[in-house]
Design an enzyme around this catalytic site. Structure first.
Site, PDB file in Angstrom:
ATOM      1  N   GLU A 232      -6.757   4.717   7.879  1.00  0.00           N
ATOM      2  CA  GLU A 232      -6.528   6.132   7.548  1.00  0.00           C
ATOM      3  C   GLU A 232      -7.741   6.715   6.838  1.00  0.00           C
ATOM      4  O   GLU A 232      -8.062   7.895   7.010  1.00  0.00           O
ATOM      5  CB  GLU A 232      -5.241   6.256   6.703  1.00  0.00           C
ATOM      6  CG  GLU A 232      -4.005   6.053   7.577  1.00  0.00           C
ATOM      7  CD  GLU A 232      -2.780   5.494   6.871  1.00  0.00           C
ATOM      8  OE1 GLU A 232      -2.738   5.487   5.624  1.00  0.00           O
ATOM      9  OE2 GLU A 232      -1.859   5.048   7.582  1.00  0.00           O
TER      10      GLU A 232
ATOM     11  N   GLY B  77       2.846  -1.073   4.336  1.00  0.00           N
ATOM     12  CA  GLY B  77       2.866   0.340   3.965  1.00  0.00           C
ATOM     13  C   GLY B  77       4.284   0.794   3.678  1.00  0.00           C
ATOM     14  O   GLY B  77       4.825   0.592   2.592  1.00  0.00           O
ATOM     15  N   GLY B  78       4.924   1.404   4.686  1.00  0.00           N
ATOM     16  CA  GLY B  78       6.245   2.014   4.523  1.00  0.00           C
ATOM     17  C   GLY B  78       7.262   1.123   3.828  1.00  0.00           C
ATOM     18  O   GLY B  78       7.967   1.564   2.901  1.00  0.00           O
TER      19      GLY B  78
ATOM     20  N   HIS C  28      -9.421   1.097   5.029  1.00  0.00           N
ATOM     21  CA  HIS C  28      -8.147   1.320   5.722  1.00  0.00           C
ATOM     22  C   HIS C  28      -8.381   2.311   6.863  1.00  0.00           C
ATOM     23  O   HIS C  28      -9.170   3.245   6.727  1.00  0.00           O
ATOM     24  CB  HIS C  28      -7.104   1.855   4.737  1.00  0.00           C
ATOM     25  CG  HIS C  28      -5.730   1.872   5.318  1.00  0.00           C
ATOM     26  ND1 HIS C  28      -5.330   2.854   6.202  1.00  0.00           N
ATOM     27  CD2 HIS C  28      -4.695   1.017   5.201  1.00  0.00           C
ATOM     28  CE1 HIS C  28      -4.084   2.585   6.584  1.00  0.00           C
ATOM     29  NE2 HIS C  28      -3.676   1.479   5.990  1.00  0.00           N
TER      30      HIS C  28
ATOM     31  N   ASN D 140       0.868  -1.180   0.000  1.00  0.00           N
ATOM     32  CA  ASN D 140       0.000   0.000   0.000  1.00  0.00           C
ATOM     33  C   ASN D 140       0.902   1.226   0.000  1.00  0.00           C
ATOM     34  O   ASN D 140       1.474   1.569   1.029  1.00  0.00           O
ATOM     35  CB  ASN D 140      -0.881  -0.053   1.265  1.00  0.00           C
ATOM     36  CG  ASN D 140      -1.701   1.216   1.452  1.00  0.00           C
ATOM     37  OD1 ASN D 140      -1.786   2.046   0.551  1.00  0.00           O
ATOM     38  ND2 ASN D 140      -2.300   1.357   2.629  1.00  0.00           N
ATOM     39  N   TRP D 141       1.032   1.828  -1.163  1.00  0.00           N
ATOM     40  CA  TRP D 141       1.955   2.956  -1.280  1.00  0.00           C
ATOM     41  C   TRP D 141       1.415   4.226  -0.623  1.00  0.00           C
ATOM     42  O   TRP D 141       2.140   5.212  -0.485  1.00  0.00           O
ATOM     43  CB  TRP D 141       2.273   3.237  -2.756  1.00  0.00           C
ATOM     44  CG  TRP D 141       3.106   2.186  -3.426  1.00  0.00           C
ATOM     45  CD1 TRP D 141       3.538   1.000  -2.883  1.00  0.00           C
ATOM     46  CD2 TRP D 141       3.620   2.224  -4.763  1.00  0.00           C
ATOM     47  NE1 TRP D 141       4.281   0.304  -3.812  1.00  0.00           N
ATOM     48  CE2 TRP D 141       4.354   1.025  -4.965  1.00  0.00           C
ATOM     49  CE3 TRP D 141       3.529   3.139  -5.812  1.00  0.00           C
ATOM     50  CZ2 TRP D 141       4.986   0.745  -6.184  1.00  0.00           C
ATOM     51  CZ3 TRP D 141       4.159   2.856  -7.016  1.00  0.00           C
ATOM     52  CH2 TRP D 141       4.878   1.679  -7.195  1.00  0.00           C
ATOM     53  N   LYS D 142       0.136   4.218  -0.289  1.00  0.00           N
ATOM     54  CA  LYS D 142      -0.509   5.401   0.304  1.00  0.00           C
ATOM     55  C   LYS D 142      -0.270   6.622  -0.594  1.00  0.00           C
ATOM     56  O   LYS D 142      -0.211   6.468  -1.815  1.00  0.00           O
ATOM     57  CB  LYS D 142      -0.004   5.613   1.742  1.00  0.00           C
ATOM     58  CG  LYS D 142      -0.127   4.333   2.582  1.00  0.00           C
ATOM     59  CD  LYS D 142       0.071   4.543   4.040  1.00  0.00           C
ATOM     60  CE  LYS D 142      -0.091   3.211   4.766  1.00  0.00           C
ATOM     61  NZ  LYS D 142      -0.016   3.322   6.214  1.00  0.00           N
TER      62      LYS D 142
ATOM     63  N   SER E 177       3.416  -2.063  10.481  1.00  0.00           N
ATOM     64  CA  SER E 177       4.861  -2.138  10.749  1.00  0.00           C
ATOM     65  C   SER E 177       5.484  -3.485  10.396  1.00  0.00           C
ATOM     66  O   SER E 177       6.374  -3.959  11.098  1.00  0.00           O
ATOM     67  CB  SER E 177       5.153  -1.768  12.213  1.00  0.00           C
ATOM     68  OG  SER E 177       4.836  -0.405  12.442  1.00  0.00           O
TER      69      SER E 177
ATOM     70  N   GLY F  22       2.667   2.286  10.827  1.00  0.00           N
ATOM     71  CA  GLY F  22       3.674   3.336  10.677  1.00  0.00           C
ATOM     72  C   GLY F  22       4.412   3.698  11.958  1.00  0.00           C
ATOM     73  O   GLY F  22       5.117   4.702  12.013  1.00  0.00           O
TER      74      GLY F  22
ATOM     75  N   GLU G 169      -5.297  -4.934  10.823  1.00  0.00           N
ATOM     76  CA  GLU G 169      -4.277  -3.905  11.010  1.00  0.00           C
ATOM     77  C   GLU G 169      -4.564  -3.122  12.289  1.00  0.00           C
ATOM     78  O   GLU G 169      -5.413  -2.215  12.281  1.00  0.00           O
ATOM     79  CB  GLU G 169      -4.294  -2.921   9.837  1.00  0.00           C
ATOM     80  CG  GLU G 169      -3.978  -3.527   8.502  1.00  0.00           C
ATOM     81  CD  GLU G 169      -3.380  -2.500   7.553  1.00  0.00           C
ATOM     82  OE1 GLU G 169      -2.266  -2.717   7.104  1.00  0.00           O
ATOM     83  OE2 GLU G 169      -4.024  -1.466   7.318  1.00  0.00           O
TER      84      GLU G 169
HETATM   85  P1  PGA Z   1       2.935   0.329   7.684  1.00  0.00           P
HETATM   86  O1  PGA Z   1       1.458   0.529   7.081  1.00  0.00           O
HETATM   87  O2  PGA Z   1       3.467  -0.946   7.086  1.00  0.00           O
HETATM   88  O3  PGA Z   1       3.697   1.554   7.217  1.00  0.00           O
HETATM   89  O4  PGA Z   1       2.794   0.253   9.157  1.00  0.00           O
HETATM   90  C1  PGA Z   1       0.599  -0.556   6.920  1.00  0.00           C
HETATM   91  C2  PGA Z   1      -0.711  -0.096   6.331  1.00  0.00           C
HETATM   92  O5  PGA Z   1      -1.183   0.988   6.694  1.00  0.00           O
HETATM   93  O6  PGA Z   1      -1.320  -0.784   5.497  1.00  0.00           O
END
Ligand code: PGA
Length: 254
Positions: free
Chosen positions: A102, A237-238, A100, A12-14, A216, A176, A170
């Site tokens: 977010e 994500g990251g 998600h 997930n590149w966000k 994470s 993050g 999640e």
């Molecule tokens: P993260 O994000 O790996 O940066 O913690 C995961 C996500 O939000 O899908």
């Protein structure tokens, strides 16, 4: 009956990636998967909307799937700034992330709205990656299992199957932050999700449906997390923004 679920590693590149770095990352991953004979995992990349078509072109000859990070619940209409599931399918996507945390936090998305989006994804022929997870306050209050069960029940659309749905657990506080639940905690929540899915969809369907862990996930913790019985891959994500890290996580899952 023992069912083997093929791990899915989803990036997930966000809100990250301009054409230069985004395309280079997609091309590098496509090269790696092509060079690895018969990998034992599936890869999915969810770039920002602006890069979907170009990343799709970069992945055209590869087995890496393409997904959106969100979709609107309606098929079309007056929804400025939104994208429908049909538009994602038309742009070459096979998957879409919905719910998600977010999106739930930044855009006040409710479970009912997430469920409608997942239904729209199914109607458009996309696999919905439905995200659920507790906040830190809910965890501290001992509400993790109640919250996760409630979100799952309210976010899963009618007609969900192992083919059209993936669940991503999640914990919001792990996203993050570099913090993760213990493997025992992850194991317990995933077992709960599998049990709830069995009640809703029947044992066979629940045994085939992939449940990812997200929050994470890094090369250093992936192997331990991915080895858990009911963890069938990761939503990353990251670390998905770095080819070496994402690839290392994928290899840990096989
Ligand atoms: P993260 O994000 O790996 O940066 O913690 C995961 C996500 O939000 O899908």
């Amino acid at each position: 009956m023992t069912v083997t679920r093929r791990p899915l590693i989803a990036g997930n590149w966000k809100m990250n990636g301009l054409s230069g770095d985004g395309l280079a990352l997609a091309e590098e991953l496509a090269r790696r998967i092509e060079d690895s004979a018969d990998p034992d995992f599936d890869l999915l990349i969810c770039p920002p909307f602006t890069l979907i078509q170009r990343v799709g072109a970069a992945l055209a000859e590869s087995t890496i799937a393409l997904g959106g990070q969100d979709c609107h619940a309606a098929e079309s209409g007056a929804h400025t700034g939104d994208i429908s599931a049909a538009m994602l399918a038309d742009a070459g996507c096979s998957h879409v992330i919905v719910g998600h945390s977010e999106r739930r936090a930044d855009h006040a998305e409710t479970d009912a709205w997430v469920r409608a989006k997942a239904g729209a994804a199914r109607a458009a022929g996309l696999v919905a990656v439905i995200c659920i997870g507790e906040t830190e306050a809910q965890r501290d209050g001992g509400e993790t299992t109640t919250v996760v069960a409630r979100q799952l029940a309210a976010s899963l659309p009618d007609g969900a199957t192992a083919e059209n749905t993936v669940i991503a657990y999640e914990p919001v506080w792990a996203i993050g932050t570099g913090r993760t639940p213990s493997v025992t905690e992850v194991e317990a929540v995933h077992a709960l999700i599998r049990g709830d899915l069995a009640q809703r969809l029947g044992d066979d369907e629940a045994a085939r449906l992939r449940v990812l862990y997200g929050g994470s996930v890094k090369p250093g913790n992936a192997r331990e997390l991915m080895s858990l019985t009911d963890v069938d891959g990761a939503l990353v994500g990251g670390a998905s923004l770095h080819a070496d890290d994402f690839w290392s996580i994928a290899q840990s899952s096989a």
